[in-house]
Write a protein that holds these residues in place. Structure first.
Motif: not given
Ligand code: ADP
Ligand code: ZN
Length: 819
Positions: A83-104
C-alpha cells in the motif's frame, strides 16, 4: 543475530522501514508491536520482517514487545508495504489501517515479581521497594498504574526502574482497551431550509460586525454540511452567544445524536435455510466453489448480475462453502447504514458468526471486536472498506458487493487506497478467492475481466418470488426517456414532465409507491442551454467546464483539468439560444414542488440532511416500506440495493447533473446511477416503470441505461478512455496544494508543474502528461485555496516517488474522481 525491519510511528511521513537488532531472548516475530529507540525518543513500531542479516549496519536494539500476540499477520505486513509503495503513502499510515483501535495510545505496563516471599526477607531494600515487591508477590502480575495507586504514590517510575535494575521484577506491555467515548453527541441543525439560512447569512454578513459574522459562518456551515456536532462548530464561529441568538431567532436547534452501534447487536436471528439456486446462480456458485476447493490459488471473479438477479444469494452460498472448508471470510459493503437489508441477510444465514465492523462502534467496542476476530470467533466479518483490514485468520474468501461504488476509495486521510485493489493484493498474498459483484461493474473491472485477470460470471435474469415460494425470471422495468426541451416547447415549466406527472397520478390512484431521484451533487457548477441542452466542455479534456468566480473579474468557465478558460457565453454556441443558465435544483425544491403538484400524496425525503441521528436511514426506510408515505424523494441513497415491492414508478428528475459533472467518469457514473435507481422499480408482482428526464436524451449513457444495456455503455466508454489515455489505459495521479494565500497556492502548484515536467524530460518518461495547475473543482475548502496538478499516463508513481511534497500537498494515486 537476528534483525527486524520496523515501521516506526514517527510523525514524519516516512515510506521506509528501520533496521533494529533483536536482543537475545526477546521472541520477536513479524507482526509484533514493539518499542524502539528513535533519535532521542522511544517510539512504537511494528515489525514487518525478521532477517538474519542487517539491512543497515549500525542497528540499535528493540527495547520491548508491546503485546505478546502479533498485531499483524505476515501477509498483512506485506500488504502494508505494498500500500505504501503503490499509494506513495507513509508506511506507518498503511500499517495503522490494520492495527487494533487505540494503538497509538500508551500501552499498559505490566510488572511481575521475580522473587518469592521467602527470598524477600534476605534482600536489602528501601521501604518503598519492599512495599512494592510485597504487593506484587501478593497480587501476581500487576499493571503499573494499579501498583502506583495501591502504594498511594504520585509516581512509581523511579521505583520501578530501581527494581528492574536489581533484576527483581520483569516488565511487559499490553495494548490498552481504549475508554468508551460518550455515546451521545449534541448537534446543531437548521430549523429553516438551507436556502433561507444562506439568505440570512448573507444579510448578516452585510452588517460587517463580529457577532453577526459569526452567526453567518455557522449558518453557512449548517446549510452546506447539514447538522454538525457543537464541538466541530466551535472552530467555525460558534460561541455560547451565537448559539443563543440562533436558537432565539428560530434558525437552528440543538439535538442529541446517538452514535450508531453494532447493527446486529441485540437482534436474535433464526437461521435461514438457503434456497435452491437457479441454474445461472448455480453455475456462478460452482466456479467460485471450485476456486475455494483448489485452495491457496488466489482467483478473482467479477460477478456481473442485473439488479435483483440473486448475487447476494451466490455470495451466501460461497461463504457457506468457504466455512465448510474451514476458512473465514470478509464481506465489504459500500456503507453499512445504507445496506441494512444486506447486512441482515448475512446475520440470518450465519447467526452469531457474523461480526459487523464499522465507524459507529466506540473505540472500546471496536477494540473488543478486533480482538475477537483475531481469535477466530467469527466466520464472516461484514463492514465498509476498512473491514478489509480486519485481522480475520484463515482467510479464504473476500466479497466486495457493489464493487463499482466510489466509497471503496478512501478519499480523505492517508493512505488513499481503493479497497478493490487492496483486496486483490490481500487475496494474492493469502491465496483467498475474491468475488466482486455489481449490476453495473466499474468499466475498469469489466476491462480486467475482458483481458482475463478476472473471471467473468454473469447473471442475466432478474428474479421474482412466485406464489408457490420459488422464483421465476421477471423483466427489468421499462424505461421512458423524456426530452425536457420538448416539455419547454410544449409550455410545461414544471419540474415534472407530462409523462412523469401522469405516471405519478396513476401510481397514487392504485395505492402504489413512487421514488423521485435527483443527484444533487454539482448543482449550479456548470451552465446549460435551456433550449438545446448544450453544456460547454473542454475540447482537450472532454469534461464539462465549471463556472468559477474570480475576485474582481467576470465569471468564467474553467476546465479544472487543464485550466483553459473562457467567458460565460451569452448565447448558446450550439443553437444560438439566449437562455444559457447555471443549473440548480435540490431535493428540497423537488419535495416542495411534489407537495404542490400532488397535494394528496404523502412525501418523504431521504438525503444527507435528514439522515443524521440514530438509525435514521433504517427509520426512513421502515416508514416507506410500511407505506407511511407515497412518494420518496432522495439523492444517491435511494439508488442503493433496497427491495421495495410497492414501488412501481421511479422518476429521475434530471439525469443532467450527473451527466455534466466535470469528470471523465461522468458517463459511467450516470449510467450506474440510472441503472441502480431504475433497479428499485418493479421489485414486486405489479411490475414497474422508470421515467428519466433529461436535456440530453441522445447521450450514450442515457440510451444505454434506457435499454439496460451495460455492454453498450462499456463499448462507448472504453473507446473514449482509450482515445484520451484515461484509466484503464493510463493511470492518473492528482496532486492538490492548499493554502490560505491564493497567490501562494497557485505559485506552488505552478512550480510543482515545472519541476515535474523537468524531471520527466530529464528521466525520459515521455508518455506522462503533467496537466495544470488549475483551480480545484472546490477552489476553496476550510479557508484554504486549492490548486491541482494532474499527472496522466503510464505510471505516474514512477515520476512522483522521489518528488518532494512539502506540507500543504496531498497526493491521490488512482483517484476515482478528479474533483
Ligand atoms: P441481488 O443481490 O442481485 O440484487 P438478491 O440476492 O437480493 O439479488 O435477490 C433478489 C431476491 O430474490 C431476494 O429477495 C432473494 O431473497 C431472492 N432470491 C435470490 N435467489 C433466490 C433463489 N435461488 N431462490 C429463491 N429466492 C431467491
Ligand atoms: Zn481541459
Amino acid at each position: 543475530m537476528a534483525y527486524a525491519e520496523v515501521a516506526v510511528n514517527a510523525a514524519a511521513p516516512i515510506r521506509q522501514t528501520f533496521t533494529y537488532r533483536i536482543p537475545d531472548g526477546l521472541p520477536v516475530r513479524a507482526g509484533h508491536a514493539v518499542y524502539v529507540p528513535f533519535g532521542s525518543r522511544r517510539l512504537q513500531g511494528v515489525v514487518l520482517e525478521v532477517m538474519d542479516e542487517p539491512a543497515f549496519a549500525e542497528a540499535r536494539e528493540i527495547e520491548a514487545i508491546i503485546d505478546p500476540e502479533p498485531v499483524l499477520s505476515p501477509e498483512r505486513a506485506q500488504l502494508a508495504r505494498w500500500l505504501s509503495d503503490h499509494y506513495l503513502a507513509p508506511l506507518f499510515d498503511c500499517v495503522a489501517l490494520m492495527l487494533p483501535p487505540g494503538f497509538k495510545r500508551r500501552p499498559l505496563t505490566v510488572l511481575r515479581p521475580l522473587v518469592s516471599a521467602g527470598e524477600l526477607a534476605a534482600l536489602t531494600l528501601t521501604d518503598r521497594q519492599r512495599a512494592a515487591l510485597t504487593h506484587l508477590i501478593a497480587e501476581g502480575a500487576t499493571e503499573q498504574e494499579q501498583l502506583r495507586r495501591a502504594l498511594h504514590l504520585r509516581s512509581v517510575t523511579t521505583l520501578v526502574s530501581a527494581l528492574l535494575l536489581k533484576g527483581l521484577v520483569e516488565r511487559t506491555y499490553e495494548l490498552a482497551r481504549p475508554q468508551v467515548r460518550p455515546k451521545v453527541v449534541t448537534h446543531l441543525s437548521l430549523v429553516v431550509p438551507a436556502g433561507e439560512a444562506l439568505r440570512r447569512a448573507s444579510e448578516l454578513r452585510r452588517e460587517d460586525r463580529p457577532q453577526p459574522l459569526r452567526r453567518a459562518m455557522v449558518l453557512q456551515a449548517l446549510a452546506e454540511d447539514g447538522p454538525l456536532p457543537l464541538s466541530e462548530l466551535r472552530s467555525r464561529g460558534l460561541t455560547a452567544a451565537v448559539l443563543r441568538d440562533l436558537e432565539a431567532d428560530g434558525l437552528a436547534t440543538r439535538e442529541d445524536v446517538t452514535v450508531v452501534r453494532d447493527p446486529l447487536a441485540g437482534r436474535q436471528y433464526a437461521k435461514r435455510q438457503a434456497p435452491a439456486l437457479t441454474a445461472e446462480q448455480d453455475e456462478a456458485y460452482r466456479r467460485i466453489a471450485e476456486a475455494l476447493e483448489s485452495g491457496g490459488h488466489a482467483q478473482a471473479f467479477l460477478l456481473h448480475g442485473v439488479t435483483g438477479s440473486g448475487k447476494t444469494e451466490v455470495y451466501l452460498q460461497a461463504l457457506d462453502k468457504a466455512v465448510a472448508l474451514g476458512k473465514r471470510a470478509i464481506v465489504l459493503v459500500p456503507e453499512i447504514s445504507l445496506t441494512p437489508q444486506t447486512v441482515r441477510r448475512f446475520g440470518e444465514r450465519f447467526p452469531g458468526r457474523v461480526a459487523v465492523m464499522h465507524s459507529g462502534l466506540s473505540l472500546g467496542e471496536h477494540f473488543d471486536v478486533w480482538r475477537e476476530v483475531r481469535a477466530g470467533r467469527y466466520d464472516v466479518v461484514v463492514g465498509p472498506r476498512g473491514a478489509l483490514f480486519a485481522p480475520q485468520p484463515e482467510l479464504g474468501l473476500v466479497v466486495l458487493d457493489e464493487e463499482h461504488e466510489w466509497t471503496y476509495k478512501q478519499q480523505e486521510g492517508s493512505p488513499r487506497y481503493h479497497a478493490r485493489l487492496a483486496a486483490e493484493q490481500l487475496c494474492r498474498l493469502t491465496g483467498a478467492a475474491l468475488v466482486l459483484g455489481s449490476a453495473t461493474p466499474d468499466v475498469e473491472s469489466h476491462f480486467r475481466a475482458q483481458e482475463g485477470s478476472y473471471r467473468l460470471l454473469e447473471l442475466t435474469q432478474r428474479l421474482q418470488r412466485t406464489e408457490a415460494g420459488g422464483v421465476a425470471p421477471s423483466p427489468l422495468p421499462e424505461v421512458e426517456v423524456v426530452d425536457l426541451r420538448e416539455e419547454l416547447k410544449a409550455g410545461n415549466r414544471s419540474i415534472f414532465s407530462r409523462s412523469l406527472t401522469a405516471g405519478i397520478l396513476g401510481a397514487l390512484s392504485s395505492k402504489e409507491q413512487v421514488i423521485l431521484f435527483l443527484n444533487r451533487r454539482g448543482t449550479a457548477s456548470f451552465v446549460q442551454c435551456r433550449d438545446c441542452g448544450h453544456v460547454p466542455a473542454c475540447s482537450s479534456c472532454a469534461v464539462s467546464l465549471t463556472l468559477h468566480s474570480f475576485a474582481g473579474e467576470e465569471d468564467r468557465l474553467v476546465c479544472h483539468y487543464c485550466r483553459r478558460s473562457r467567458p460565460v457565453p451569452s448565447q448558446c454556441p450550439e443553437c444560438g439560444g439566449a437562455r444559457i443558465r447555471p443549473l440548480g435544483l435540490g431535493t428540497e425544491r423537488v419535495e416542495e414542488e411534489a407537495r404542490r403538484a400532488f397535494p394528496n400524496a404523502r412525501t418523504l425525503r431521504w438525503d444527507r440532511d435528514v439522515t443524521r441521528g440514530r438509525d435514521a436511514h433504517e427509520r426512513i426506510l421502515a416508514r416507506f416500506l410500511a407505506h407511511e408515505a407515497d412518494i420518496l424523494i432522495g439523492t444517491q441513497m435511494v439508488a442503493k440495493g433496497l427491495d421495495m415491492p410497492l414501488v412501481t414508478l421511479v422518476g429521475v428528475i434530471s439525469a443532467d447533473t450527473a451527466l455534466r459533472f466535470p469528470d471523465f467518469r461522468s458517463g459511467e457514473r450516470t449510467f450506474q446511477l440510472l441503472e441502480q435507481v431504475a433497479g428499485r422499480a418493479g421489485r414486486g408482482p405489479r411490475g414497474g416503470r422508470v421515467v428519466i428526464q433529461t436535456y440530453s436524451p441522445e447521450h450514450y449513457a442515457v440510451i444505454a441505461a434506457a435499454a439496460h444495456d451495460y455492454h453498450a455503455l462499456y463499448a462507448r466508454e472504453i473507446e473514449f478512455r482509450r482515445r484520451l489515455g484515461y484509466p484503464p489505459f493510463g493511470r492518473l495521479a492528482r496532486l492538490v496544494f492548499a493554502h490560505t494565500n491564493e497567490r501562494y497556492a497557485q505559485e506552488q502548484a505552478a512550480s510543482m508543474v515545472r519541476h515535474l515536467r523537468g524531471e520527466r524530460d530529464r528521466r525520459g518518461l515521455p508518455n506522462l502528461d503533467v496537466l495544470g495547475p488549475a483551480p480545484a473543482f472546490v477552489p476553496r475548502l476550510r479557508g484554504r485555496w486549492r490548486w491541482q496538478v494532474i499527472v496522466r499516463g503510464g505510471d505516474p508513481a514512477e515520476l512522483l516517488a522521489d518528488a518532494p511534497f512539502p506540507r500543504g500537498w496531498t497526493l491521490d494515486i488512482d483517484p476515482v474522481s478528479l474533483l
